[in-house]
Design an enzyme around this catalytic site. Structure first.
Site, PDB file in Angstrom:
ATOM      1  N   ASP A  10      -9.236  -2.229   2.734  1.00  0.00           N
ATOM      2  CA  ASP A  10      -8.889  -1.790   4.228  1.00  0.00           C
ATOM      3  C   ASP A  10     -10.000  -2.273   5.090  1.00  0.00           C
ATOM      4  O   ASP A  10      -9.780  -2.022   6.231  1.00  0.00           O
ATOM      5  CB  ASP A  10      -9.045  -0.084   4.105  1.00  0.00           C
TER       6      ASP A  10
ATOM      7  N   ASP B 144       0.783  -1.146  -0.068  1.00  0.00           N
ATOM      8  CA  ASP B 144      -0.038  -0.084   0.144  1.00  0.00           C
ATOM      9  C   ASP B 144       1.000   1.300  -0.022  1.00  0.00           C
ATOM     10  O   ASP B 144       0.635   2.253  -0.576  1.00  0.00           O
ATOM     11  CB  ASP B 144      -0.825   0.015   1.323  1.00  0.00           C
TER      12      ASP B 144
END
Length: 558
Positions: free
Chosen positions: A414, A352
């Site tokens: 997420d 990420d």
């Protein structure tokens, strides 16, 4: 197996992105009272003032009969101290704004008959241009011409929006609620399957989907798939975006069915099975209520697919389908040890951060690959958005409400990645009889990490890699609880799931088994394993179609 992994990598491609909307205030020449129209601009060309009173009011030069792609399109005398208005098409944004700037224009409004996108360029082009450039819709141009005639002036500005919006509360509740419900359900379901492992059951329970245990090799392959697919989307977005939309429709309909079936199963109607047939997926004679529920889930998914660009209400369907998809994935994918949890979360943490903060140094435009893919590349001809996000429109009142409703986004990754750790914590709680302390602590840690993400988003005013904050909060919280309870070795290796065998006393077959004790809860398998040699041979089991015949008879009697 491959289908599940394709769903998960698709969910992890998304992060938050922010568009740049502004306003163009048109009025009659020499007058201040006028009307605002939405524009879409790119601040890398030139910044716009936040206050209308600080914006320069300049006369427009209407050249919308031309696309301004060559010197022959420039009128005699140029655009001295004016805002040029031209049509979009035939050449790049840079070529248009460069011609406008060298011919005296103080700004450029590009009229587009298509959906508005921010005018893009590269780093060198941004440094060369110092006048603002923005896109205006063709329908607004028609209204401007009708309202103000030919002699008009315009002031371009970008009003600031409140740092905190109420939609963040909605996203927070949806995300934390999905993680809590999915983790709790996944843990409880896994323990129930262990209890029922040796029990013969021909009912609907056997139709539940199986879980997939994640191994280190699977994690490595999965991360390589994520990286490869993200780069491919960056390079071939227009060709692959529809594949992601189709995957989302299929996955969300399966997830919605998985979430609704436990409730529909309790409805005392529609238990009859369809007649014998050779149709695919129907040869096992599913119940009528199962087919009706399947049809409903597919219909909801198709409805979203058809109306996915309706910003007024389609986001509600997308969020509902997304939550069902996330819960389904949390129930299906299982991390067997805290070691596996740590490996997966740390690797995706690096993934990420790399694609948000490092890739801008490698791209021509200076944008991160993650943000470009999430927002949809500026040069995309389809103007489609990837659907693997929870999205809620801004709820505050702002002049920008005239524009396409800006959304706050949270990627499914997420939710799913920390959610897998929450599910592991719940399973460990049940087996260790620890009053769900791990589950509650990890869920609270996720909520704290999400709040930190929102604060960072407000302070930096740019899309954030949420796993940068969620991974440390959830991992460190779980690790702290394990250290505090002195259970880290069991928690790390998952040894609590496979305790040493228990020596059992002889079982009297004539006695009725009593309720399970704490020992049988921890390890139910030895309670059943050695009784066959001491007891009488069980009676021959009934044919597999007996339950179906009984249901058919019940349906006829009704």
């Amino acid at each position: 197996m491959g289908f599940l992994w394709s769903l998960l990598w698709a969910a992890l491609l998304i992060n938050q992105a922010v568009g740049e909307y502004g306003m163009a205030h048109f009025s009659e020449l020499g007058k201040s009272k006028g009307k605002d129209y939405c524009i879409f601009f790119n601040s890398k060309w030139a910044h716009l003032p936040q206050d209308l009173n600080k914006a320069s009011r300049l006369q427009t030069y209407d050249l919308t009969a031309s696309v301004l792609c060559s010197a022959s399109d420039v009128p005699k005398g140029g655009f001295p101290n004016r805002i040029a208005m031209v049509l979009r098409g035939n050449c790049t944004f840079y070529e248009k704004v460069r011609l406008a700037q060298i011919n005296g224009a103080k700004g450029l409004l590009i009229v587009s008959k298509e959906r508005l996108i921010p005018p893009f360029g590269n780093k060198t082009q941004y440094e060369e241009i110092d006048i603002p450039v923005a896109l205006l819709s063709y329908s607004d141009l028609l209204d401007i011409t009708k309202s103000f005639g030919e002699k008009r002036q315009v002031a371009m500005y970008a009003p600031s929006e409140p740092v905190v919006d109420y939609n963040m509360v909605i996203i927070f509740l949806m995300a934390v609620g999905t993680v809590a419900v999915g983790g709790y359900w996944a843990g409880s379901r896994d323990i129930k399957k262990r209890y029922m492992k040796h029990k013969r059951d021909d009912g609907v329970e056997k139709q539940d989907e199986e879980t997939v245990d994640v191994t280190p090799i699977m994690i490595a392959v999965f991360v390589v798939m994520c990286c490869s697919m993200l780069v491919l989307l960056y390079l071939f977005y227009d060709h692959l975006v529809y594949m992601i939309i189709v995957i989302f429709c299929l996955a969300s309909s399966v997830g919605l069915y998985s979430c609704l079936w436990p409730f529909v199963r309790r409805v005392p109607f529609g238990k009859c099975r369809i007649p014998e047939n050779n149709l695919p997926y129907c040869h096992k004679r599913p119940q009528v209520r199962m087919l009706l529920l399947s049809a409903l889930c597919v219909a909801v998914s198709i409805t979203w697919g058809v109306f996915r660009n309706e910003d007024q209400w389609a986001w509600v369907l997308q969020d509902a389908l997304g939550i069902a998809f996330c819960i389904y994935m949390l129930k299906t994918i299982r991390l067997p040890t805290f070691k596996a949890c740590t490996l997966l979360l740390v690797v995706l943490f690096i993934y990420d951060v790399f694609f948000v903060f490092i890739t801008p140094y490698f791209t021509k435009s200076g944008e991160s690959i993650m943000v470009e893919v999430a927002a949809g590349p500026s040069g995309s001809s389809t103007h489609e958005k990837l659907p693997m996000v929870l999205k809620v429109p801004r709820l505050n009142f702002s002049p920008l409400s005239l524009c396409d409703r800006p959304f706050s986004l949270l990627g499914f990754g997420d939710i799913l990645v920390p959610g897998l750790l929450v599910a592991y914590c719940h399973r460990f709680d049940i087996l260790m009889q620890s009053s769900r302390i791990y589950f509650l602590a990890c869920t609270v840690g996720y909520g704290v990490g999400l709040l930190i993400t929102f604060v960072a988003l407000a302070l930096m005013e740019m899309g954030q890699p949420a796993l940068l904050y969620l991974v440390p909060c959830t991992l460190l919280t779980s690790l702290t609880v394990a250290l505090w309870r002195r259970e880290l070795p069991l928690f790390w290796t998952g040894s609590g799931f496979v305790p040493p065998p228990i020596v059992m006393a002889p079982i009297n077959c004539t006695q009725t088994p009593g309720p399970p004790t704490a020992e049988t809860i921890v390890n139910p398998e030895p309670q059943i394993s050695d009784t066959s040699s001491q007891c009488e041979e069980p009676a021959q089991s009934a044919p597999e179609n007996v339950p179906h015949l009984a249901e058919d008879a019940a349906c006829k009697s009704d």
